[in-house]
Write a protein that holds these residues in place. Structure first.
Motif, mmCIF file in Angstrom:
data_model
loop_
_atom_site.group_PDB
_atom_site.id
_atom_site.type_symbol
_atom_site.label_atom_id
_atom_site.label_comp_id
_atom_site.label_asym_id
_atom_site.label_seq_id
_atom_site.Cartn_x
_atom_site.Cartn_y
_atom_site.Cartn_z
ATOM 1 N N THR A 106 6.614 3.041 -3.169
ATOM 2 C CA THR A 106 5.319 2.892 -2.776
ATOM 3 C C THR A 106 4.418 4.319 -3.479
ATOM 4 N N SER A 107 4.920 5.470 -3.592
ATOM 5 C CA SER A 107 4.468 6.530 -3.904
ATOM 6 C C SER A 107 3.888 6.386 -5.417
ATOM 7 N N ASP A 108 4.660 5.456 -6.123
ATOM 8 C CA ASP A 108 4.253 5.200 -7.482
ATOM 9 C C ASP A 108 2.699 4.652 -7.649
ATOM 10 N N VAL A 109 2.302 3.890 -6.512
ATOM 11 C CA VAL A 109 0.851 3.343 -6.682
ATOM 12 C C VAL A 109 -0.030 4.428 -6.056
ATOM 13 N N ALA A 110 0.379 5.313 -5.554
ATOM 14 C CA ALA A 110 -0.632 6.377 -4.909
ATOM 15 C C ALA A 110 -1.300 7.023 -6.119
ATOM 16 N N ALA A 111 -2.528 7.276 -5.927
ATOM 17 C CA ALA A 111 -3.481 8.183 -7.001
ATOM 18 C C ALA A 111 -3.188 9.592 -6.939
ATOM 19 N N GLY A 151 -2.627 -1.368 0.420
ATOM 20 C CA GLY A 151 -3.615 -0.599 -0.394
ATOM 21 C C GLY A 151 -3.757 -1.413 -1.816
ATOM 22 N N GLN A 152 -4.876 -1.955 -2.165
ATOM 23 C CA GLN A 152 -4.772 -2.600 -3.825
ATOM 24 C C GLN A 152 -5.932 -1.561 -4.451
ATOM 25 N N ILE A 153 -5.187 -1.154 -5.749
ATOM 26 C CA ILE A 153 -5.842 -0.464 -6.408
ATOM 27 C C ILE A 153 -6.119 -0.890 -7.928
ATOM 28 N N LEU A 154 -7.050 -0.471 -9.023
ATOM 29 C CA LEU A 154 -7.044 -0.717 -10.301
ATOM 30 C C LEU A 154 -6.689 0.489 -11.140
ATOM 31 N N THR A 176 -7.919 5.809 -11.285
ATOM 32 C CA THR A 176 -7.548 4.824 -10.341
ATOM 33 C C THR A 176 -8.788 4.678 -9.528
ATOM 34 N N LEU A 177 -8.998 3.261 -9.441
ATOM 35 C CA LEU A 177 -10.058 2.758 -8.686
ATOM 36 C C LEU A 177 -9.663 2.074 -7.291
#
Lengths: 341, 358
Positions: free
Chosen positions: A43-48, A201-204, A232-233
């Motif tokens: 999960t951490s890998d997705v966080a900005a 949480g979804q991000i671009l 990261t958006l």
């Protein structure tokens, strides 16, 4: 003195930093990280990874501030060193903007970040729907780089890695003396904590290297966080949603909201969609528990439930977790006290 | 009002010499303001160097005037006009194509200094806090503010596109004298030859301020860091300025040095100074190294002149000598050059300036 054998379950930012702190601070111990997922699949890998804390309801502000300050200071010294690039940590300035004046105009962490002040009229002009804002300099901790760096540090301290899905903490007894539960959202099943729930949480991740500042809507729902390799958006906060597949409609909405704040993003290219399930909980659980079953004993330190704020407080919390592990270790070593566990 | 018949009869033939930021922005400004007033505006650009070979291309592109007030108070207004103009474009989708971006950062000093005259032009100007100064152990005082980058190469490409769309023609040629251009049948020459202006008309006040820069890939650096050594002078102390894609490292300003070759000694000075300032640069890959010449002059030359060739007289507008702040002041100067052009038209009874300009 016998070596105390510590298992850390979970290899996200919380698991890895806790393991490193334990390896550094607890004398005569061995540390093994056990997880079904490692970077880049946590999960951490997705966080900005931007250092802006989220207030927890029931933890005293002084404690939250200490955790944040310890994390900020720790990462700050990395950022000014030659290690900064390998660790993925760098300074970042920007603005947090509000559509209406917030009740708390100066947040508890204002004097931990650098140069905190209110935005000027001239600065707010570019955000016509916003009436108030903060300007400050903080740190960005790029998890996709930081996690491998933590893994390396753990290896240097003799830490071991085991890729395995743990279904029950008792599986780890008697191989380990102390188990540190950093399983995040996994704690819902692993220890049956129904207070843990996903916050989707979804991000671009886009290429827009000319964007040099972060912009964050005070609600935390819309944000632009430029990093070393991409911007990261974001984002979304969908409670109870377990869906890991990106939603195209949501991506369009995120892009549109971010372009409203930073029009130059329309020229951004190479868009990747990512989804992460934040380990939501009303509070971070950071405490010891002595488990007993059929005459067997297991010392557990729980360390999970960081929601949106994991990166911001991870090091301060990891230090606290290591202290708790140390207490367990000392108790284990004192024969007279063993029976009291 | 001039008679419509008079204003429709004549073609104004204008040649801009120089295709750096001053030449191209002046050309655009004049075109925008006057092409619809005149029956025909024949605007050409002559230059021996175009992007990416101009001095503008070598500039790091940080909007920042010198620290001390300019000797010509008009320059203050021109700086402000440029900042406001660029800021208005920052919030448009075109910003990236123009080479424009907001950037915040640090100015560092060894001692306390007065605030700069431009502190209220930039955004959020403040002094550095003690904890921020801890990040830079060699310095004891400083400022933090938000400014702009305007990247020379992208901006020149953008200006070239705008001018080409408007029918302005470009000619690659080395102009040896203003007379040569005048003899070609030109009504107004706009001299934007920068550091080489002395070759067209001797100017003992103009000299090169040689600069050398290293471009590196260091995308984790999001702030500019400009240090100052008040004894050795402007641009002689390390600076780190992120651009759109790369980071510019510099700190060289050698008055009177015409050498176009990158110097190893200067490379080492820049590299060591910048790595000391920002240790993470040791991880940065070098993407290029360049030398350029700031057109240094006690104050920039922006004025009219007349050139007599035989019995005829050609109007000249000089616009050169912008030192290390050409990008910073270019638009205000272009507007003023356009004002001077307007006066020329007035005198030729081709145009009457609106009363507010008189």
């Amino acid at each position: 003195m016998d070596t105390v054998r510590v298992a850390v379950v979970g290899a996200g930012v919380v698991g890895l930093s806790t393991a490193v702190c334990i390896a550094q601070l607890v004398p005569q111990c061995s540390v093994t990280i056990i997880s079904d997922k490692f970077t880049p699949d946590t999960t951490s890998d997705v966080a900005a990874g931007i250092l802006i804390p989220h207030a927890c309801a029931d933890i005293p502000i002084a404690v939250q501030k200490q955790w944040f300050r310890e994390t900020f200071d720790h990462l700050s010294s990395i950022a000014s060193s030659a290690e900064a690039v390998d660790a993925g940590v760098h300074l970042l300035s920007g603005w947090q903007i509000f559509r209406s004046i917030p009740t708390e105009q100066v947040p508890f962490w204002a004097d931990v970040v650098l140069g905190f002040r209110e935005m000027t009229e001239a600065e707010l002009k570019r955000f016509p729907q916003y009436v108030f804002g903060h300007a400050f300099t903080t740190l960005k901790c790029e998890t996709s780089v930081y996690l491998p760096w933590l893994e390396k540090r753990l290896k240097m301290h003799g830490g071991l890695f085991l890729r395995r899905r743990v279904e029950d903490l008792w599986e780890l007894q008697p191989s380990f003396d102390i188990v540190v539960n950093c399983s995040g959202l996994g704690s819902r099943e692993l220890v049956g904590d129904s207070m843990v729930f996903p916050v989707r949480g979804q991000i671009l991740q886009v290429q827009a290297p000319w964007v040099k500042h972060f912009i964050r809507d005070g609600t935390g729902l819309t944000y632009i966080y430029p990093g070393a390799s991409y911007v990261t958006l974001g984002g979304t906060r969908q409670k109870g949603d377990w869906n890991l597949a990106p939603d195209a409609e949501i991506s369009r909405d995120i892009f549109s909201r971010c372009c409203a704040l930073e029009p130059s993003l329309r020229r951004a290219c190479s868009m990747k969609e990512r989804v992460g399930l934040r380990p939501g909980r009303s509070n971070i659980l950071l405490q010891k528990e002595a488990l007993a079953r059929d005459g067997r004993r297991l010392c557990v330190v729980h360390h999970y439930g960081h929601g949106s704020g994991g990166v911001s407080v991870h090091w301060g919390c990891a230090l606290e977790a290591a202290r708790l592990v140390n207490e367990c270790a000392r108790a284990l070593r004192t024969p007279a006290l063993t029976s009291k566990l | 009002m001039p008679s419509l018949a008079t204003s429709l009869l004549l073609t104004m033939r204008v040649v801009v010499i120089g295709a750096g930021v001053i030449g191209l922005s002046t050309a655009l400004c004049i075109y925008e303001r006057y092409h619809s007033i005149l029956q025909s505006l024949d605007l050409k650009v002559y230059a021996d160097r175009f992007t990416p070979l101009t001095n503008t291309d070598v500039a790091a592109g940080l909007w920042q005037p010198y620290l001390s007030g300019p000797s010509n108070p008009q320059e203050m207004a021109w700086n402000q006009q440029t900042f406001d103009y660029l800021l208005s474009h920052i919030y448009s989708p075109n910003a990236e194509k123009m080479g424009l971006a907001l950037i915040s950062g640090y100015n560092l000093f060894h001692e306390a200094v007065p605030d700069p005259f431009w502190k209220n032009i930039v955004l959020g100007f403040r002094k550095l806090t003690p904890r921020e100064l801890d990040v830079f152990p060699d310095y004891s005082y400083g400022w933090f503010h938000t400014s702009l980058i305007i990247e020379g190469k992208s901006y020149l490409e953008w200006l070239t596109e705008r001018l080409t769309e408007r029918g302005v023609k470009f000619f690659q040629r080395k102009v040896e004298s203003l007379e040569e251009v005048a003899r070609g049948g030109v009504d107004v020459i706009i001299n934007c030859t920068g550091v080489w202006a002395g070759a067209l008309q001797p100017d003992p006040l103009l000299q090169p301020g040689r600069g050398q820069i290293i471009k590196v890939n260091a995308p984790w650096i999001k702030h500019f860091i400009v240090t100052h050594n008040l004894k050795s002078g402007i641009y002689t102390s390390p600076y780190i300025i992120p651009g759109m894609q790369t980071v510019t490292l510099g700190g060289i300003n050698q008055l009177g040095n015409w050498s176009e070759i990158n110097s190893t000694q200067d490379h080492n000075t820049i590299w060591e100074g910048c790595c000391r300032l920002e240790p993470t640069l040791k991880n940065a890959r070098i993407a290029g190294e360049h030398t350029g010449f700031r057109p240094v002059r006690p104050q920039l030359r922006l004025e009219r002149d007349q050139l007599r060739v035989g019995s005829a007289s050609t109007e000249v507008i000089h616009n050169y000598g912008h030192g290390g702040y050409g990008l910073t002041i270019h638009w205000g100067c272009a507007l003023e050059a356009a004002n001077l052009f307007g006066k020329i038209l007035e005198e030729k009874e081709l145009y009457r300036m609106p009363p507010s300009h008189l």
